[in-house]
Motif scaffolding. Structure first.
Motif, PDB file in Angstrom:
ATOM      1  N   SER A 210      50.202  57.790  31.267  1.00 38.72           N
ATOM      2  CA  SER A 210      48.889  57.308  32.227  1.00 38.72           C
ATOM      3  C   SER A 210      47.813  56.903  31.392  1.00 38.72           C
ATOM      4  O   SER A 210      46.906  56.073  31.602  1.00 38.72           O
ATOM      5  N   SER A 211      47.621  57.759  30.088  1.00 40.52           N
ATOM      6  CA  SER A 211      46.476  57.447  29.538  1.00 40.52           C
ATOM      7  C   SER A 211      46.610  56.324  28.628  1.00 40.52           C
ATOM      8  O   SER A 211      45.637  55.327  28.344  1.00 40.52           O
ATOM      9  N   SER A 212      47.696  55.921  28.126  1.00 45.24           N
ATOM     10  CA  SER A 212      48.201  54.637  27.470  1.00 45.24           C
ATOM     11  C   SER A 212      47.874  53.281  28.598  1.00 45.24           C
ATOM     12  O   SER A 212      47.529  52.280  28.279  1.00 45.24           O
ATOM     13  N   ARG A 213      48.463  53.631  29.719  1.00 49.87           N
ATOM     14  CA  ARG A 213      48.116  52.628  30.891  1.00 49.87           C
ATOM     15  C   ARG A 213      46.904  52.369  31.324  1.00 49.87           C
ATOM     16  O   ARG A 213      46.323  51.154  31.203  1.00 49.87           O
ATOM     17  N   ALA A 214      45.851  53.252  30.946  1.00 56.60           N
ATOM     18  CA  ALA A 214      44.536  53.165  31.291  1.00 56.60           C
ATOM     19  C   ALA A 214      43.818  52.221  29.916  1.00 56.60           C
ATOM     20  O   ALA A 214      43.090  51.401  30.314  1.00 56.60           O
ATOM     21  N   LEU A 215      44.383  52.493  28.984  1.00 52.74           N
ATOM     22  CA  LEU A 215      43.788  51.542  27.729  1.00 52.74           C
ATOM     23  C   LEU A 215      44.331  50.400  27.952  1.00 52.74           C
ATOM     24  O   LEU A 215      43.437  49.363  27.821  1.00 52.74           O
ATOM     25  N   TRP A 216      45.213  50.049  28.361  1.00 52.23           N
ATOM     26  CA  TRP A 216      46.056  48.561  28.574  1.00 52.23           C
ATOM     27  C   TRP A 216      45.036  48.014  29.538  1.00 52.23           C
ATOM     28  O   TRP A 216      45.075  46.619  29.668  1.00 52.23           O
ATOM     29  N   VAL A 217      44.832  48.658  30.715  1.00 50.66           N
ATOM     30  CA  VAL A 217      44.050  48.110  31.991  1.00 50.66           C
ATOM     31  C   VAL A 217      42.746  47.923  31.330  1.00 50.66           C
ATOM     32  O   VAL A 217      42.160  46.637  31.847  1.00 50.66           O
ATOM     33  N   GLY A 218      42.150  48.821  30.628  1.00 50.90           N
ATOM     34  CA  GLY A 218      40.908  48.233  29.852  1.00 50.90           C
ATOM     35  C   GLY A 218      40.860  47.053  29.241  1.00 50.90           C
ATOM     36  O   GLY A 218      40.052  46.248  29.348  1.00 50.90           O
ATOM     37  N   LEU A 221      40.912  44.166  31.691  1.00 53.35           N
ATOM     38  CA  LEU A 221      39.643  43.834  32.428  1.00 53.35           C
ATOM     39  C   LEU A 221      38.741  43.262  31.406  1.00 53.35           C
ATOM     40  O   LEU A 221      37.973  42.220  31.808  1.00 53.35           O
ATOM     41  N   LEU A 222      38.515  43.594  30.250  1.00 52.71           N
ATOM     42  CA  LEU A 222      37.855  42.882  29.197  1.00 52.71           C
ATOM     43  C   LEU A 222      38.128  41.563  28.748  1.00 52.71           C
ATOM     44  O   LEU A 222      37.406  40.589  28.874  1.00 52.71           O
ATOM     45  N   SER A 223      39.360  41.217  28.742  1.00 58.70           N
ATOM     46  CA  SER A 223      40.047  39.974  28.609  1.00 58.70           C
ATOM     47  C   SER A 223      39.736  39.069  29.824  1.00 58.70           C
ATOM     48  O   SER A 223      39.042  37.762  29.855  1.00 58.70           O
ATOM     49  N   VAL A 224      39.859  39.586  30.975  1.00 62.03           N
ATOM     50  CA  VAL A 224      39.229  38.894  32.249  1.00 62.03           C
ATOM     51  C   VAL A 224      38.049  38.475  32.276  1.00 62.03           C
ATOM     52  O   VAL A 224      37.628  37.247  32.462  1.00 62.03           O
ATOM     53  N   GLN A 225      37.093  39.532  31.768  1.00 62.37           N
ATOM     54  CA  GLN A 225      35.721  39.173  32.025  1.00 62.37           C
ATOM     55  C   GLN A 225      35.239  38.150  31.071  1.00 62.37           C
ATOM     56  O   GLN A 225      34.627  37.290  31.177  1.00 62.37           O
ATOM     57  N   GLY A 226      35.920  38.488  29.524  1.00 55.29           N
ATOM     58  CA  GLY A 226      35.496  37.195  28.789  1.00 55.29           C
ATOM     59  C   GLY A 226      36.144  36.017  29.082  1.00 55.29           C
ATOM     60  O   GLY A 226      35.225  35.000  28.943  1.00 55.29           O
ATOM     61  N   ASP A 272      38.614  59.860  21.036  1.00 51.30           N
ATOM     62  CA  ASP A 272      38.023  61.035  21.815  1.00 51.30           C
ATOM     63  C   ASP A 272      38.017  60.776  23.301  1.00 51.30           C
ATOM     64  O   ASP A 272      38.390  61.639  24.044  1.00 51.30           O
ATOM     65  N   ALA A 273      37.808  59.369  23.562  1.00 51.79           N
ATOM     66  CA  ALA A 273      37.736  58.850  24.988  1.00 51.79           C
ATOM     67  C   ALA A 273      39.518  59.038  25.363  1.00 51.79           C
ATOM     68  O   ALA A 273      39.711  59.470  26.297  1.00 51.79           O
ATOM     69  N   LYS A 274      40.118  58.711  24.561  1.00 53.71           N
ATOM     70  CA  LYS A 274      41.636  58.701  25.027  1.00 53.71           C
ATOM     71  C   LYS A 274      42.263  59.975  25.022  1.00 53.71           C
ATOM     72  O   LYS A 274      42.811  60.209  26.064  1.00 53.71           O
ATOM     73  N   ASP A 275      41.596  60.919  24.227  1.00 60.77           N
ATOM     74  CA  ASP A 275      42.050  62.285  24.487  1.00 60.77           C
ATOM     75  C   ASP A 275      41.558  63.072  25.860  1.00 60.77           C
ATOM     76  O   ASP A 275      42.146  63.711  26.292  1.00 60.77           O
TER      77      ASP A 275
END
Length: 331
Positions: A210-218, A221-226, A272-275
């Motif tokens: 779940s945490s890895s999925r959240a990182l890939w989603v982030g 989102l940054l790619s779409v924003q750019g 730390d954010a990932k943890d």
């Protein structure tokens, strides 16, 4: 007796005082008394009360207490060990020697009761009273020479030698018993932790996904924003229009990072954010699977403590074994 009176009258006063006559009279008087003594037993008694004063003597360097026992009607020698025994040990020895002793206590000469944990070495420094079944005995201690510094040092050496001898004789057995006890406790803890470890492994796997999925989603989102900002800048609007928009987007990102620090009291660092995200998903899954986190942590702490105790117990320094030679690490 009639013949005796006739002899007295014929002999007169002068003859009665002769030695032959006196011996005859004594023989006549003694015979009846001897006859009476043979018929009745003679009991000799004394009117003086027995003394209750007892003196502690030293034999071969050890104090000896000659104490009369109430049931046995005789004195018994108690060899005392001043540095190893207490008042309680003396009372226990008295009761074990004479089962008729119902009460025994020790008092000072002022009538103050002495505690059972008082060492005999301190008690023998002064006189004291010993009360057995209501009978008070005045115990007098012999004055000993004060210990010099050399004698004290030698006594300390003897104590250390005795302690080391006791350690050499009893420590291996104690180590084996303690190691067996710790090993049994370790096995019990491992059995209790086995199902919890299996459940925790599943929760860790799900939280990691779940945490890895959240990182890939982030990242997405940054790619779409750019891409959106680039499309709006070159194909829809000009840079003059999109420049304030990008500025406010950057400012909003700074506000979000600062809000993260205010809420978590940590810098916004990616590991730390990932943890934190991992722990969020882990506790969420633990509540769903009814995983007892407190019990798991308590068992893990106990297991770590037992393993540390075993490691210290098996240390060569604790077992009085030669330390293994330290091998240099291969570079």
């Amino acid at each position: 007796m009639a013949c005796l009176r006739m002899v007295v009258r014929l002999a007169g006063p002068s003859r009665f005082r002769s030695s032959a006559t006196l011996s005859a009279l004594q023989q006549l008087k003694v015979q009846p008394s001897q006859f009476l003594w043979r018929c009745h037993p003679v009991i000799c008694c004394s009117t003086s009360a027995p003394s209750n004063d007892i003196t502690v003597h030293y034999r071969h360097g050890r104090p000896v207490l000659a104490l009369p026992l109430p049931s046995r009607q005789e004195k018994c020698l108690f060899f005392l060990r001043p540095m190893l025994t207490t008042v309680s040990d003396l009372i226990h020895d008295i009761r074990r020697e004479d089962s008729g002793v119902s009460s025994a206590s020790v008092f000072t000469t002022d009538g103050v009761s002495v505690a059972s944990g008082t060492p005999m070495d301190a008690l023998l420094n002064k006189d004291f009273h010993l009360c057995i079944n209501g009978v008070i005995y005045n115990v007098h201690s012999e004055q000993r020479e004060p210990l010099t510094s050399e004698r004290v040092t030698s006594m300390e050496d003897v104590k250390n030698a005795v302690h080391m001898l006791h350690t050499a004789l009893h420590i291996p057995e104690h180590h084996l018993m303690k190691e067996k006890e710790l090993q049994q406790k370790l096995d019990i803890l491992k059995q209790e932790l086995m199902p919890l470890e299996q459940m925790k492994a599943q929760l860790d796997l799900r939280a990691e996904r779940s945490s890895s999925r959240a990182l890939w989603v982030g990242l997405a989102l940054l790619s779409v924003q750019g891409g959106a900002l680039a499309w709006l800048t070159w194909w829809v609007y000009s840079w003059d229009v999109m420049e304030p928009v990008t500025y406010f987007i950057t400012y909003s990102t700074s506000i979000g990072v600062y809000a993260y620090y205010v809420l978590t009291k940590q810098d916004y660092v990616y590991p730390d954010a990932k943890d934190r995200q991992f722990l969020h998903y882990f506790y969420k899954g633990a509540r769903r699977q009814q995983f007892n986190v407190r019990k798991y942590n308590r068992l893990k702490d106990e297991l770590s403590s037992v393993e540390e105790d075993l490691r210290r117990l098996r240390n060569p320094n604790q077992l009085k074994l030669p330390v293994e030679q330290i091998q240099p690490s291969a570079e």
